[in-house]
Design a protein around this motif. Structure first.
Motif, PDB file in Angstrom:
ATOM      1  N   LEU A  42       0.837  -1.215   0.000  1.00 14.25           N
ATOM      2  CA  LEU A  42       0.000   0.000   0.000  1.00 14.25           C
ATOM      3  C   LEU A  42       0.865   1.256   0.000  1.00 14.25           C
ATOM      4  N   ALA A  43       2.026   1.184   0.674  1.00 12.09           N
ATOM      5  CA  ALA A  43       2.942   2.336   0.671  1.00 12.09           C
ATOM      6  C   ALA A  43       3.451   2.602  -0.747  1.00 12.09           C
ATOM      7  N   VAL A  44       3.789   1.521  -1.468  1.00  9.00           N
ATOM      8  CA  VAL A  44       4.253   1.671  -2.862  1.00  9.00           C
ATOM      9  C   VAL A  44       3.112   2.204  -3.725  1.00  9.00           C
ATOM     10  N   LEU A  45       1.950   1.586  -3.565  1.00  8.54           N
ATOM     11  CA  LEU A  45       0.793   1.994  -4.378  1.00  8.54           C
ATOM     12  C   LEU A  45       0.433   3.455  -4.108  1.00  8.54           C
ATOM     13  N   GLY A  46       0.412   3.822  -2.837  1.00  8.80           N
ATOM     14  CA  GLY A  46       0.071   5.200  -2.468  1.00  8.80           C
ATOM     15  C   GLY A  46       1.055   6.198  -3.052  1.00  8.80           C
ATOM     16  N   LEU A  47       2.336   5.863  -2.943  1.00  6.41           N
ATOM     17  CA  LEU A  47       3.370   6.762  -3.483  1.00  6.41           C
ATOM     18  C   LEU A  47       3.191   6.943  -4.989  1.00  6.41           C
ATOM     19  N   LEU A  48       2.950   5.826  -5.688  1.00  4.09           N
ATOM     20  CA  LEU A  48       2.828   5.907  -7.142  1.00  4.09           C
ATOM     21  C   LEU A  48       1.548   6.637  -7.549  1.00  4.09           C
ATOM     22  N   VAL A  49       0.454   6.359  -6.857  1.00  2.00           N
ATOM     23  CA  VAL A  49      -0.814   7.015  -7.210  1.00  2.00           C
ATOM     24  C   VAL A  49      -0.711   8.522  -6.957  1.00  2.00           C
ATOM     25  N   SER A  50      -0.141   8.892  -5.802  1.00  9.95           N
ATOM     26  CA  SER A  50      -0.114  10.323  -5.473  1.00  9.95           C
ATOM     27  C   SER A  50       0.854  11.109  -6.352  1.00  9.95           C
ATOM     28  N   ASN A  51       1.750  10.430  -7.040  1.00  5.49           N
ATOM     29  CA  ASN A  51       2.668  11.142  -7.935  1.00  5.49           C
ATOM     30  C   ASN A  51       2.353  10.898  -9.407  1.00  5.49           C
ATOM     31  N   PHE A  52       1.238  10.239  -9.666  1.00  8.93           N
ATOM     32  CA  PHE A  52       0.931   9.848 -11.044  1.00  8.93           C
ATOM     33  C   PHE A  52       0.816  11.061 -11.973  1.00  8.93           C
ATOM     34  N   SER A  53       0.106  12.095 -11.503  1.00  6.84           N
ATOM     35  CA  SER A  53      -0.155  13.234 -12.395  1.00  6.84           C
ATOM     36  C   SER A  53       1.109  14.039 -12.696  1.00  6.84           C
ATOM     37  N   THR A  54       2.123  13.941 -11.841  1.00  8.58           N
ATOM     38  CA  THR A  54       3.354  14.705 -12.089  1.00  8.58           C
ATOM     39  C   THR A  54       4.527  13.759 -12.392  1.00  8.58           C
ATOM     40  N   ARG A  55       4.204  12.575 -12.912  1.00 15.07           N
ATOM     41  CA  ARG A  55       5.251  11.562 -13.122  1.00 15.07           C
ATOM     42  C   ARG A  55       6.322  12.019 -14.108  1.00 15.07           C
ATOM     43  N   ASP A  56       5.921  12.808 -15.134  1.00 14.60           N
ATOM     44  CA  ASP A  56       6.918  13.251 -16.112  1.00 14.60           C
ATOM     45  C   ASP A  56       7.948  14.169 -15.474  1.00 14.60           C
ATOM     46  N   LEU A  57       7.474  15.017 -14.557  1.00 17.56           N
ATOM     47  CA  LEU A  57       8.406  15.928 -13.875  1.00 17.56           C
ATOM     48  C   LEU A  57       9.226  15.195 -12.822  1.00 17.56           C
ATOM     49  N   TRP A  58       8.579  14.245 -12.172  1.00 16.02           N
ATOM     50  CA  TRP A  58       9.246  13.528 -11.087  1.00 16.02           C
ATOM     51  C   TRP A  58      10.305  12.559 -11.631  1.00 16.02           C
ATOM     52  N   VAL A  59       9.897  11.690 -12.532  1.00 17.73           N
ATOM     53  CA  VAL A  59      10.829  10.653 -12.992  1.00 17.73           C
ATOM     54  C   VAL A  59      10.894  10.511 -14.509  1.00 17.73           C
ATOM     55  N   GLY A  60      10.103  11.302 -15.228  1.00 17.55           N
ATOM     56  CA  GLY A  60      10.021  11.113 -16.672  1.00 17.55           C
ATOM     57  C   GLY A  60      10.928  12.036 -17.449  1.00 17.55           C
ATOM     58  N   GLN A  61      10.473  12.366 -18.650  1.00 20.27           N
ATOM     59  CA  GLN A  61      11.307  13.148 -19.570  1.00 20.27           C
ATOM     60  C   GLN A  61      11.650  14.531 -19.030  1.00 20.27           C
TER      61      GLN A  61
END
Lengths: 362, 250
Positions: A42-61
């Motif tokens: 749940l900690a992994v899922l929560g982290l990924l869900v809460s950062n989903f909308s900014t994934r490009d800035l966080w870890v993407g291009q």
């Protein structure tokens, strides 16, 4: 002399026998392992869900500013997302979220652990700049969970296993691939290592703090609460930082629960105290610093030190109190199925028949 | 008399107990604060990196006690061909919108906040004369990256210091270009620069005062302004992500 020697040999043999029985005889802390699996997933899922909308800035291009730190990271998993398009990132991201959900539900838990482990490192490792110590804990927990049988309880795997056994079939092909003694041995090794790692984590964090001047003077939490990135709720941070008693209680709570975590586990009563304290401290810090996923991953490993008897009692209490609600939900589920069935007979099948007998016949 | 055990099981137990014992000893040495004993066995414990890496400091060993903001500014030519400057944009403050009043924030909310420390340490590795070279690039005609590298080399900057500084400086410049292009899409930027603003938090002794008193008790902010750089835009996807973030959180 001979008698002494014989006694010594016998004691060594007995000790070896005890180690043998403990290590490969049966699996230990299987309920606690289930709680740890669910919490970590749940900690992994929560982290990924809460950062989903900014994934490009966080870890993407667009995570250009993480490049210097990423360049010196040694995780081979990072290559999975090296320079990939937004679509590939989204695919691996969603896949990892699905795997962590499967892990939380205990659906093919071993495979889900592998995918979550690889995906988690590949994604979170892309941006070490904003990494948190909770990431290390999740990585190590998932690593040791690879050896453990974490889905013996409170999982879809366990449900499927009990149904297959009730139907007289073999429990599970994938889980029974190893001989039982080896499977149990690997589980217990993973358990011991994960518990040791958790104790070391707490102790190291505590030692670091007592060596620091800010913690020695009692101002470390205060200073951290003043930083804009660590005060999501300014009124709450100000309330805590203006109240010397609250600040002192929290500071001592953090230090006690970390520095003495290991020693306090040795006695039954102090163990309860330190587990409750560690959970409370993590809950408070999760709210004050808005770090819920890091706190959840810490609580998940803390749960390993709660005995299986206690977890079974929790299970009994939960089942007893939720039974009426569960029955109601099940009844409504059956009602829904009845409605769907009625609709099938009254609407769908007549339409199908009409198509078959009037349209297709021509 | 102990019951004879199958040899495979015995071998498994022996190997596992030995391995786990050694591993836990290594992990203990790595987890404890660095000391001469852990340094002495560093080569033996190097296998812990990366999967068993431990960084348990729930807060940095020395908790940071100052706000750190990254600000960016651009130069451009107006319709009359005159050189102009945009206002400073506090990008860290824009990012922090993702943290403020959210129990479940996002990690993109404090990227530059965390980037400032390594950026600052690379800049502080330069000596005074080298820093003048790095910050005196003119607004009208900023040095290219190659020219800047050569100028730093001519100022006797050691290769590791130079490479480290340029890597972070270029990263911050690229971010500045993306942000300024997103905010001023119609301007043709001729140069960009960034500044680091630091200000210590309200001293502990002044924590009980009113908001105004607490503000007044803070030591003055320190601002380090970097040199002008040629705009260094990222990919269209990168720019789109920054523009989208800016639109939602500014």
């Amino acid at each position: 002399m001979t008698t002494t020697w014989r006694n010594l040999v016998q004691s060594v043999a007995e000790a070896r026998g005890r180690v043998d029985d403990w290590l490969v005889g049966s699996r230990h802390a299987t309920y606690a392992a289930a709680v740890c699996r669910i919490g970590t997933a749940l900690a992994v899922l929560g982290l990924l869900v809460s950062n989903f909308s900014t994934r490009d800035l966080w870890v993407g291009q667009a995570s250009v500013w993480a490049e210097p730190a990423r360049a010196i990271s040694r995780f081979p998993e990072l290559r999975l997302l090296d320079g990939v398009s937004s679509d590939v990132l989204a695919f691996i991201y969603v896949l990892t979220m699905a795997a962590s959900l499967a892990l939380a539900l205990g659906w093919h838990a071993k495979a889900a652990t592998v995918v979550t482990f690889v995906g988690f490192i590949a994604i979170v490792g892309q941006n070490p700049v904003v990494g948190s110590p909770g990431d290390n804990l999740v990585r190590l927990t998932l690593l040791w969970l690879l050896l453990m049988r974490s889905a013996d309880h409170w999982s879809l795997d366990a449900l499927r296993r009990s149904r297959r056994l009730a139907a007289g079939k073999e429990a599970s092909r994938e889980e029974d691939a190893l001989p039982p003694w080896l499977s149990s041995g690997l589980h217990n090794v993973g358990l011991v290592a994960l518990c040791a790692q958790t104790v070391l984590a707490a102790m190291a964090a505590g030692l670091d703090k007592v060596a620091d001047r800010g913690w020695q003077h009692g101002t470390a939490l205060y200073s951290t609460m003043q930083l804009p990135e660590s005060r999501p709720f300014p009124a709450l941070s100000d309330l805590l930082s203006r109240n010397e008693v609250l600040l002192a209680v929290l500071t001592y709570g953090v230090l006690l629960s970390q520095l003495f975590f290991g020693p306090l586990l040795l006695n039954r009563f102090t163990r309860r105290f330190v587990i409750v304290l560690a959970v409370l401290v993590n809950v408070v810090l999760a709210v004050v610093f808005a770090q819920p996923w890091s706190a959840l991953s810490t609580i998940a490993v803390t749960a390993l030190f709660v005995s299986d008897e206690t977890w079974q009692r929790v299970e009994d209490v939960v089942l007893t109190t939720t039974q009426p609600a569960a029955d109601w939900v099940l009844d409504r589920g059956y009602d829904l199925l009845d409605v769907a069935d009625a609709a099938r007979y009254r609407v769908l099948l007549p339409v199908v028949d009409w198509v078959r007998f009037t349209v297709l016949r021509r | 008399m102990a019951v004879p055990r199958p040899s495979l099981r015995t071998a498994f137990i022996g190997v596992v107990v030995a391995l786990v014992g050694l591993h836990l000893a290594s992990v203990t040495l790595a987890a404890l604060p660095p000391n001469r004993y852990s340094d002495a066995v560093r080569s033996q414990t190097s296998y812990l990196d990366p999967y068993f890496t431990q960084n348990w400091r729930l807060f940095a060993p020395s908790p940071i006690s100052e706000d750190r903001n990254l600000l960016v500014q651009a130069a451009y030519l107006d319709a009359g061909g005159r050189a102009r400057r945009t206002a400073w944009i506090d990008w860290t403050a824009v990012e922090l919108d993702l943290v403020r009043h959210r129990l479940v924030g996002g990690r993109a909310g404090y990227v530059t906040n965390k980037l400032v420390s390594p950026l600052l340490s690379r800049s502080e590795a330069l000596d005074d004369s080298q820093r003048i070279v790095a910050t005196s690039s003119p607004q009208a005609d900023p040095l290219s990256w190659t020219e800047l590298a050569e100028a730093l080399e001519a100022a006797d900057t050691p290769a590791t210091v130079r490479i480290g500084y340029l890597r972070y400086d270029r990263t911050a410049t690229r971010l500045a270009t993306d942000v300024l292009t997103a905010r001023y899409p119609r301007l043709e930027l001729t140069a960009v620069r960034y500044a680091i603003r630091r200000q210590s938090v309200v001293p502990y002794a002044a924590r009980d005062g009113s908001a105004a008193e607490r503000r007044a008790a803070r030591p003055p902010a320190v601002r380090d302004v970097g040199g002008w750089r040629r705009p260094t835009p990222g990919s269209p996807a990168e720019l789109a992500a920054v523009r989208d973030f800016d639109r939602r959180h500014r």
